[in-house]
Design a protein around this motif. Sequence first.
Motif, PDB file in Angstrom:
ATOM      1  N   GLN A   1       0.817  -1.207   0.000  1.00 20.75           N
ATOM      2  CA  GLN A   1       0.000   0.000   0.000  1.00 20.75           C
ATOM      3  C   GLN A   1       0.858   1.267   0.000  1.00 20.75           C
ATOM      4  N   LEU A   2       2.070   1.169   0.545  1.00 20.96           N
ATOM      5  CA  LEU A   2       2.922   2.358   0.679  1.00 20.96           C
ATOM      6  C   LEU A   2       3.874   2.542  -0.497  1.00 20.96           C
ATOM      7  N   ASP A   3       4.063   1.497  -1.284  1.00 23.35           N
ATOM      8  CA  ASP A   3       5.083   1.525  -2.334  1.00 23.35           C
ATOM      9  C   ASP A   3       5.000   2.762  -3.226  1.00 23.35           C
ATOM     10  N   ILE A   4       3.787   3.155  -3.599  1.00 24.92           N
ATOM     11  CA  ILE A   4       3.616   4.263  -4.549  1.00 24.92           C
ATOM     12  C   ILE A   4       4.194   5.570  -4.007  1.00 24.92           C
ATOM     13  N   LEU A   5       4.278   5.705  -2.684  1.00 29.32           N
ATOM     14  CA  LEU A   5       4.827   6.943  -2.133  1.00 29.32           C
ATOM     15  C   LEU A   5       6.235   7.184  -2.677  1.00 29.32           C
TER      16      LEU A   5
ATOM     17  N   LYS B   1       5.758   7.951  -6.809  1.00 32.09           N
ATOM     18  CA  LYS B   1       4.814   8.897  -7.404  1.00 32.09           C
ATOM     19  C   LYS B   1       5.514  10.018  -8.165  1.00 32.09           C
TER      20      LYS B   1
ATOM     21  N   TRP C   1       6.732   8.561 -11.403  1.00 34.59           N
ATOM     22  CA  TRP C   1       5.617   8.268 -12.312  1.00 34.59           C
ATOM     23  C   TRP C   1       5.059   9.540 -12.929  1.00 34.59           C
ATOM     24  N   ASP C   2       4.944  10.583 -12.110  1.00 34.11           N
ATOM     25  CA  ASP C   2       4.399  11.847 -12.623  1.00 34.11           C
ATOM     26  C   ASP C   2       5.216  12.364 -13.809  1.00 34.11           C
ATOM     27  N   HIS C   3       6.497  11.962 -13.877  1.00 30.55           N
ATOM     28  CA  HIS C   3       7.353  12.373 -14.989  1.00 30.55           C
ATOM     29  C   HIS C   3       7.597  11.242 -15.987  1.00 30.55           C
ATOM     30  N   GLY C   4       6.800  10.189 -15.917  1.00 30.99           N
ATOM     31  CA  GLY C   4       6.961   9.089 -16.872  1.00 30.99           C
ATOM     32  C   GLY C   4       8.175   8.219 -16.605  1.00 30.99           C
ATOM     33  N   LEU C   5       8.658   8.222 -15.360  1.00 24.99           N
ATOM     34  CA  LEU C   5       9.838   7.426 -15.004  1.00 24.99           C
ATOM     35  C   LEU C   5       9.450   6.328 -14.023  1.00 24.99           C
ATOM     36  N   ASN C   6      10.345   5.366 -13.819  1.00 23.84           N
ATOM     37  CA  ASN C   6      10.032   4.247 -12.924  1.00 23.84           C
ATOM     38  C   ASN C   6      11.303   3.454 -12.648  1.00 23.84           C
TER      39      ASN C   6
ATOM     40  N   THR D   1       5.628  -3.401  -5.381  1.00 27.67           N
ATOM     41  CA  THR D   1       4.415  -3.228  -6.190  1.00 27.67           C
ATOM     42  C   THR D   1       3.513  -4.446  -6.134  1.00 27.67           C
TER      43      THR D   1
ATOM     44  N   ILE E   1      16.452   5.241 -10.198  1.00 25.74           N
ATOM     45  CA  ILE E   1      16.170   5.314 -11.634  1.00 25.74           C
ATOM     46  C   ILE E   1      17.404   4.837 -12.373  1.00 25.74           C
TER      47      ILE E   1
ATOM     48  N   LYS F   1      -1.059   9.291 -12.358  1.00 22.53           N
ATOM     49  CA  LYS F   1      -0.423   8.803 -13.590  1.00 22.53           C
ATOM     50  C   LYS F   1       0.392   7.597 -13.159  1.00 22.53           C
TER      51      LYS F   1
ATOM     52  N   TYR G   1      -4.774  -1.853  -5.733  1.00 24.34           N
ATOM     53  CA  TYR G   1      -4.323  -1.656  -4.357  1.00 24.34           C
ATOM     54  C   TYR G   1      -3.068  -0.786  -4.274  1.00 24.34           C
ATOM     55  N   GLN G   2      -2.376  -0.600  -5.389  1.00 21.67           N
ATOM     56  CA  GLN G   2      -1.215   0.282  -5.360  1.00 21.67           C
ATOM     57  C   GLN G   2      -1.625   1.750  -5.307  1.00 21.67           C
TER      58      GLN G   2
ATOM     59  N   ILE H   1      -3.830   4.365  -1.643  1.00 16.96           N
ATOM     60  CA  ILE H   1      -3.313   5.333  -0.670  1.00 16.96           C
ATOM     61  C   ILE H   1      -3.439   6.778  -1.157  1.00 16.96           C
TER      62      ILE H   1
ATOM     63  N   GLU I   1       1.194   9.117 -21.772  1.00 20.24           N
ATOM     64  CA  GLU I   1       2.378   9.030 -22.636  1.00 20.24           C
ATOM     65  C   GLU I   1       3.064   7.656 -22.541  1.00 20.24           C
TER      66      GLU I   1
ATOM     67  N   THR J   1       6.884   6.209 -22.486  1.00 20.12           N
ATOM     68  CA  THR J   1       8.278   6.656 -22.356  1.00 20.12           C
ATOM     69  C   THR J   1       9.177   5.432 -22.446  1.00 20.12           C
TER      70      THR J   1
ATOM     71  N   PHE K   1      10.376   4.082 -20.148  1.00 12.59           N
ATOM     72  CA  PHE K   1      10.046   3.273 -18.976  1.00 12.59           C
ATOM     73  C   PHE K   1       8.691   2.591 -19.116  1.00 12.59           C
TER      74      PHE K   1
ATOM     75  N   PHE L   1       2.337   4.704 -19.860  1.00 12.90           N
ATOM     76  CA  PHE L   1       1.694   5.219 -18.655  1.00 12.90           C
ATOM     77  C   PHE L   1       0.196   5.420 -18.903  1.00 12.90           C
TER      78      PHE L   1
END
Lengths: 596, 596
Positions: A449-453, A456, A459-464, A488, A510, B440, B448-449, B452, B530, B532, B534, B537
């Motif tokens: 549940q916390l992973d996205i913190l 985020k 992700w907002d910039h299209g990265l992961n 995840t 990254i 995004k 579940y991701q 939060i 987009e 990318t 990565f 998205f």
Amino acid sequence: MSTAPDKLVRLREALEEKGIHAYIIPSTDPHLSEYVPDHWRIINWLTGFTGSSATVVITDSFAGLWTDSRYFIQAEMQLPGSGFELVKPKAFQNTDFIDWLSGSLENECTIAFDDRILSINQVRKLQKRLSSKNISFDTECDLISELWTDRPPMPDSVAFDHPLEFCGKDRMIKIAEVREKMKEMKVNYHLLTSIDDIMWMLNIRGNDIKYSPLLTSFVIVGEEQTLLFADESKIPLKLASEFDTLKIVMLPYEETAAMLSTLPKKASTLINPSSTSAGLFNAITKGMRIVEDISIPTILKAVKNKTEIANISRVMVKDGVALTKFFYWFDENHGKTEINELSISDKLLEFRSEQKNFIGPSFETIAAYGEHAAQPHYSVAKDTASIIREKGILLIDSGGQYLDGTTDITRTIAIGVPSSQQKRDFTLVLKGMISLARAKFPLGTKGYQLDILARKALWDHGLNYGHGTGHGVGFFLNVHEGPQNIGTSAIADNKSIIEPGMLFSNEPAIYREGEYGIRTENLMICYEDEETEFGQFLKFDTVSLCHIDKTLIDKSLLDESEIGWLNFYHSEVYEKLSPFLSDSEKQWLREKTEPL
Amino acid sequence: MSTAPDKLVRLREALEEKGIHAYIIPSTDPHLSEYVPDHWRIINWLTGFTGSSATVVITDSFAGLWTDSRYFIQAEMQLPGSGFELVKPKAFQNTDFIDWLSGSLENECTIAFDDRILSINQVRKLQKRLSSKNISFDTECDLISELWTDRPPMPDSVAFDHPLEFCGKDRMIKIAEVREKMKEMKVNYHLLTSIDDIMWMLNIRGNDIKYSPLLTSFVIVGEEQTLLFADESKIPLKLASEFDTLKIVMLPYEETAAMLSTLPKKASTLINPSSTSAGLFNAITKGMRIVEDISIPTILKAVKNKTEIANISRVMVKDGVALTKFFYWFDENHGKTEINELSISDKLLEFRSEQKNFIGPSFETIAAYGEHAAQPHYSVAKDTASIIREKGILLIDSGGQYLDGTTDITRTIAIGVPSSQQKRDFTLVLKGMISLARAKFPLGTKGYQLDILARKALWDHGLNYGHGTGHGVGFFLNVHEGPQNIGTSAIADNKSIIEPGMLFSNEPAIYREGEYGIRTENLMICYEDEETEFGQFLKFDTVSLCHIDKTLIDKSLLDESEIGWLNFYHSEVYEKLSPFLSDSEKQWLREKTEPL
């Protein structure tokens, strides 16, 4: 078409001789562990691949290796010439070697493996998913021992006591706590196969495995006795006599299976099907009630006791001092003497070795410069170690085993002036790290549940990034420890509820293939926060102590509260580490930790 | 001690007569659905509890009801006098009625249930977890039919065609797509038990169940034929003759089990073990290969096609117009005429009924004033309907079934001047709603991701809500639809990957027992964002159109980007709805949607 290398040719001859159509080799040992003695590093010997997690399948016309995405680049570099190909799953398809077997084998084939090193869970999955093909399984097939003539022997280190001042809880009490849980679960026996569980419960350590202070052994906890399967020569007399008082009975390592087959049929046994080999599982008395669950010591040891937590805080100061001295040395010497990835690793070990109770690195140091850092688990070799030039990104992921705790920390620094993309990438990773570090969440929250913190901002910039965000960490034990996990996926373990006292890594990242990699990693301990009418809330406290390279920060991407967090963290780093530094080191750290 | 009510007394007499120690009654029907015709609302008849999800256990000395936390307050109000007690699990313990049975029953008892209305998954779980007790199971035990003398008959509505202009894909093509997936999965038959799956595949609807346009039926999809188990009288001639052309064969509803037992042993069948009753499951030809998985139409219908998406956009305008007219009417009339929770519900239905293609509400309208709103699923009754006074919080959760789509929307408004705590609560809920709406995330992300995102602002203040954040929504079908789900738990379904074309609710909330409740709910469709290096998205597009009460917003808690989102949303609401409003309504809405 190149001819297959000698080892593969001989393995195929053995397959043909025995009428086997596919042979499976995992990267594990009889303890199904990530941390394996050289004796069991079959895949490394056979293919040259050194990653910690893989499976190999060999048929007469195919030789493939499956590993996870952390190791793709490494496998692509190490496999050529071995006759093995890397098999990558397609995006979002969790295909594995079983899917390959299912799609490639004819009906009524024979598949062989050595059931001492495949878990009962894996074997069940294998048999279930191939059930429609009418496959024969040769489950006790060891083709390796004969071919591997210079195989390292089984490890033979001697156990040592892990004193109470470090571990904080007597072995007698720990065993009693395990028995209490066994009672609650209504089981008479509990088979322990994970060595770190055994080390924790018995307050002993060994030197059988590089980087992890483990002593190869199995344990069966009974209601009165505890059976420790480890060769007598591995237990010093003083320990042995104390064990005797506690009704810990020593038996030869090889007799574990035989003993399991003598357990009374009317009793019940608790085992963990993910860490129990099919061989041991099948040895258990037929008809006995078997309860399958995560092992009790795994759950108990994940929550650190007060002594352990106090020790962790102290060990973080020592580790931070070593790192700070290293980074100061690097700053002073880079450009004057030649420094390469290997010498970084050596120098870092030198500084850690100066610290009290230091035993050794907790994993192979990753000192990765430039494009090497794009491999999350870059492994340096003498002939490929990069020299650190006047420009670029340097990622250092390292940790120490101390009698008073295990550390794991990653810092990424800029050599020369970083590009704006590098600064943006670094700052987004930092935002993720800070966001997870500051999380407040209700009791009962699970890691996924916390992973996205942590992701985020990326992700907002299209990265992961392609790996998990946080793993549990042992206390003078394995640097990766379950059941807790921040990632995840929830498939691996539903028992990932975060509890006060758990120790986590926090390591967003990254990786830009062919360019550079950035990762920032701290360890955090979970504590109780406020209790409201909506329940008990929890928080993390970051315990790792080392400055974060401000030259890589794009301040415009941070909000006030993030800047506040960083400035507070840096003031803590300075305050706690400076008493142990020389004047020049102190001066240097003061600049590094000045408010942003 | 009060004496047990008559129904319970007679049920216990039947238990004693048959030598049954515990009788289990679920709230479902033979389709294991949340949407159940009155004929199957046994728990409602027996206990008075009207919630949509519960299980009841009766022994000679105990009568208990288990439900989820949404319904705790409601059950506590409805159960007194029924002889049944509400059994609440302890915090973070997922204990259920099976745990109770396991802890309370003696060994060698007899447990009975009606296997037509318990899923095979539930029965397996029951039998597995009680395996050590040597329990006898009476699985075909219907004690209700005899006792329930005025039981409503089985529903007998007549099917109608759902035209292509609405559903966007011919039934022939849908069946072909299902068969294609069956081929991939190597199954010859596919049993469909969920009625919405059947309605979607055959492009038909019915009126058997309140709020959901369903026609009670089962289907077996074969490689050539499709067997539709629904009484002949329920299919009009024109549809029947088209079905004939498509090799859709009609058979009596009651013959489903008998037909399952005649399937050829050498073939294989795909079933969903969560929605297939133990009765039907056990009817399947013995020895046949049974593949257990989520049903194919469930997966296919979750991703809305282009026609459906275009229709959803149009239906949102109609629904938004109805809501706006209602809220305008409320503002004009509140204080002049008496308005209570029930009359709100009636008035809202009146406005929705003016819209083209409107069929009926998609669930029982929740119009909850003051402390009533602290019940997430408050159900109003004539004698308890609150009158709306000059002060307080009013929560309205409602939705419509239109031929061109299903809606579900919640708005919370302030009557009079709200308190600062109410404004803070409302704004934190709004922040969560906006955060999820703006997410995004990479392809492959599971619900579940993201959960939060909707909770973080609340958690940061020690607040929380006890239900999920987002559910799937059907297209002129059930207002709750799987497999997609945004919630805290991953246990329910691992198949919760979010895909472009899926429709979700987004409904964070806060409930203060005895005071008030706040919930803001919009529907969103997932789209591609987009691509990318990565990966691909995804993002959401909020489709529900209705203003959000600005008098409840504490602007100091919103950041610029959140204010920007809200202002943009409000400008869209005005732009899309105003063409269908009167001048005075338009003027009113302009003020409601002015930038913050």
